[in-house]
Design an enzyme around this catalytic site. Structure first.
Site, short mmCIF file in Angstrom:
data_model
loop_
_atom_site.label_atom_id
_atom_site.label_comp_id
_atom_site.label_asym_id
_atom_site.label_seq_id
_atom_site.Cartn_x
_atom_site.Cartn_y
_atom_site.Cartn_z
N HIS A 32 25.96 -12.04 -78.71
CA HIS A 32 24.37 -12.33 -78.48
C HIS A 32 24.02 -11.86 -77.15
CE1 HIS A 32 23.06 -14.12 -82.38
NE2 HIS A 32 24.42 -14.77 -82.39
N GLY A 118 28.54 -10.10 -95.83
CA GLY A 118 28.21 -11.51 -95.30
C GLY A 118 29.50 -12.01 -94.51
N ALA A 119 30.46 -11.30 -94.06
CA ALA A 119 31.55 -11.78 -93.17
C ALA A 119 31.26 -11.53 -91.85
CB ALA A 119 32.77 -11.18 -93.81
N LEU A 121 31.12 -8.87 -90.46
CA LEU A 121 31.82 -7.40 -89.80
C LEU A 121 30.86 -6.25 -90.28
CD1 LEU A 121 35.15 -8.06 -91.78
CD2 LEU A 121 34.65 -8.30 -89.55
N SER A 123 28.73 -5.07 -92.48
CA SER A 123 28.69 -4.28 -93.43
C SER A 123 27.07 -3.62 -93.62
CB SER A 123 28.82 -5.09 -95.08
OG SER A 123 27.98 -6.00 -95.14
N SER A 124 26.25 -3.93 -93.11
CA SER A 124 24.80 -3.62 -93.36
C SER A 124 24.65 -2.42 -92.17
CB SER A 124 23.47 -4.51 -93.22
OG SER A 124 23.62 -5.22 -92.31
N ASP A 168 26.23 -3.32 -83.41
CA ASP A 168 26.91 -3.13 -84.68
C ASP A 168 26.80 -1.70 -85.07
OD1 ASP A 168 27.06 -5.68 -84.62
OD2 ASP A 168 25.75 -6.22 -86.18
C1 GLA Z 1 24.58 -9.24 -85.13
C2 GLA Z 1 23.69 -8.38 -84.37
C3 GLA Z 1 24.05 -7.82 -83.21
C4 GLA Z 1 24.33 -8.99 -82.50
C5 GLA Z 1 25.36 -9.65 -83.12
C6 GLA Z 1 25.63 -11.00 -81.83
O1 GLA Z 1 25.81 -8.85 -85.65
O2 GLA Z 1 23.52 -7.29 -85.67
O3 GLA Z 1 23.19 -6.94 -82.89
O4 GLA Z 1 23.30 -9.40 -81.89
O5 GLA Z 1 24.91 -10.41 -84.16
O6 GLA Z 1 26.54 -10.61 -80.95
#
Ligand code: GLA
Length: 385
Positions: A32, A118-119, A121, A123-124, A168
């Site tokens: 975050h 939904g883990a 990791l 995926s989206s 991500d």
């Molecule tokens: C999700 C969001 C990221 C990041 C994390 C928390 O994975 O897609 O952008 O904010 O939560 O670190």
């Protein structure tokens, strides 16, 4: 997986196709912090979304999802979002490419993959990166990897409603085998660090709670709004503060009376996390895994108590890790379910996994899944027809 995608493509659309892959990610620390302009330490993993794809002319897009065992079809001109959630990501990527002046025409595609959904990791993000990358290549748009990551992020913002940061999508596009990426989310400066815990006698293992609590995305957007609110209050006194990452605890204390108590706690977590990321990087550079691991526990504590994005299943696994003498452990990703990431001495790995599995199953009635982390390459083309 590649073969599965190819044979399904041939069955549905006839003939040959190109195949592309884009991976999910882990994040060692810096949770975050991305949308707060801070540092993150992700790496791409050996689980990916695979896309078999071929231009078809016209403006119709036909998609098949192996996971959902269903087709979706839409036209590029359609204003209405596809009904199926998974197809919305593809629709969003196409629209975001067009919004940037890129070219997209009709195509047929089969989507497969082994990134657990939904883990936590990503995926989206992997799905968006796979399409951003493949459409960029097939239609010769020439966007760089930064822009491809932004296209994925904008898809989440504008077509899915999650106001996510860039981590991500960045990790999925820029991943490199054996390396974690230290990314400054404010400037997008990044550096690869070879990361080989095995040579120091450590392993990285994920325990997946297999729960995903409802309303995670609205809770996520509220966390982001709290941080922006705290940053805005600090900015009124210190105009140089663009993101929370530009502030420190002293400045946050100054505005304590002016912001809701909840926003204060969220910001307190974020500012603490900035410091932990730096301490973690120092520790890694010195080969001090124990110190790095301690930072992970502190992050979990902050995510659970101050940021309030954990859940009983994640807290339970974190506690078990501590009791088993695991070096570092914390929930990973957005929260409200998904995985814990665990840095554990390789000699203790099996005993820990066994104990965590049996205690978790006894408490929650289902087994957690276990994944060993292998840091891998980012988005890429696997096959030309
Ligand atoms: C999700 C969001 C990221 C990041 C994390 C928390 O994975 O897609 O952008 O904010 O939560 O670190």
């Amino acid at each position: 997986m590649q073969d599965l995608v190819l044979s399904k493509f041939n069955e549905l659309f006839g003939g040959e196709c190109s195949v592309y892959a884009a991976p999910g990610r882990v994040n060692l620390i810096g949770e975050h912090t991305d949308y707060n302009g801070g540092f993150v330490l992700p790496g791409a993993i050996d689980k990916a979304i695979y896309v078999g794809i071929r231009p078809a002319g016209g403006d119709t897009i036909r998609l098949y999802s192996l996971k959902n065992e269903e087709m979706a079809e839409f036209s590029l001109e359609e204003e209405e979002l596809p009904r199926k959630q998974w197809a919305r990501y593809v629709y969003g990527v196409c629209r975001e490419i067009a919004a940037r002046g890129g070219r997209v025409e009709g195509f047929d595609a089969v989507i497969g993959g082994d990134v657990p959904l939904g883990a936590g990791l990503s995926s989206s993000a992997a799905l968006c990166s796979a399409f951003a990358y493949s459409l960029n290549d097939l239609f010769g748009n020439g966007f760089d990897l930064f822009e491809l990551a932004r296209i994925g992020q904008a898809t989440e913002h504008n077509y899915v409603g999650v106001k996510c940061g860039i981590m991500d999508q960045f990790a999925s596009c820029f991943g490199r085998k054996g390396c974690i990426i230290r990314l400054n989310c404010k400037t997008l400066e990044y550096k690869y660090f070879p990361f080989d815990p095995a040579s120091a006698g450590y392993s990285l293992v994920l325990l997946d709670t297999r729960v995903k609590h409802e309303l995670a995305s609205s809770a996520y957007n509220r966390r982001r709004a709290s941080c922006e609110n705290a940053a805005a209050a600090i900015r009124r006194r210190h105009p140089e503060v663009e993101f929370l990452s530009d502030a420190d605890m002293m400045w946050l204390e100054e505005v304590r009376p002016e912001i809701p108590e909840e926003d204060f706690r969220r910001a307190e977590y974020v500012i603490g996390e900035m410091q932990r990321v730096l301490a973690f990087c120092d520790a890694l550079e010195n080969g001090d895994y124990e110190k790095a691991g301690e930072m992970m526990y502190r992050t979990h504590d902050g995510l659970s108590r101050l940021y309030e994005v954990s859940c009983p299943e994640l807290d339970f696994l974190n506690e078990v890790a501590r009791n088993c003498g695991v070096t570092g452990s914390r929930m990973m990703g957005g929260g409200f379910g998904g995985c814990t990431i665990n840095l554990v001495e390789t000699s203790k790995r099996d005993a820990f996994v066994e104990k965590a599995t049996s205690l978790f199953t006894a408490r929650f009635g289902h087994e957690p899944r276990v994944y060993d982390v292998i840091i891998s390459d980012g988005a890429r083309k696997l096959r030309t027809p």
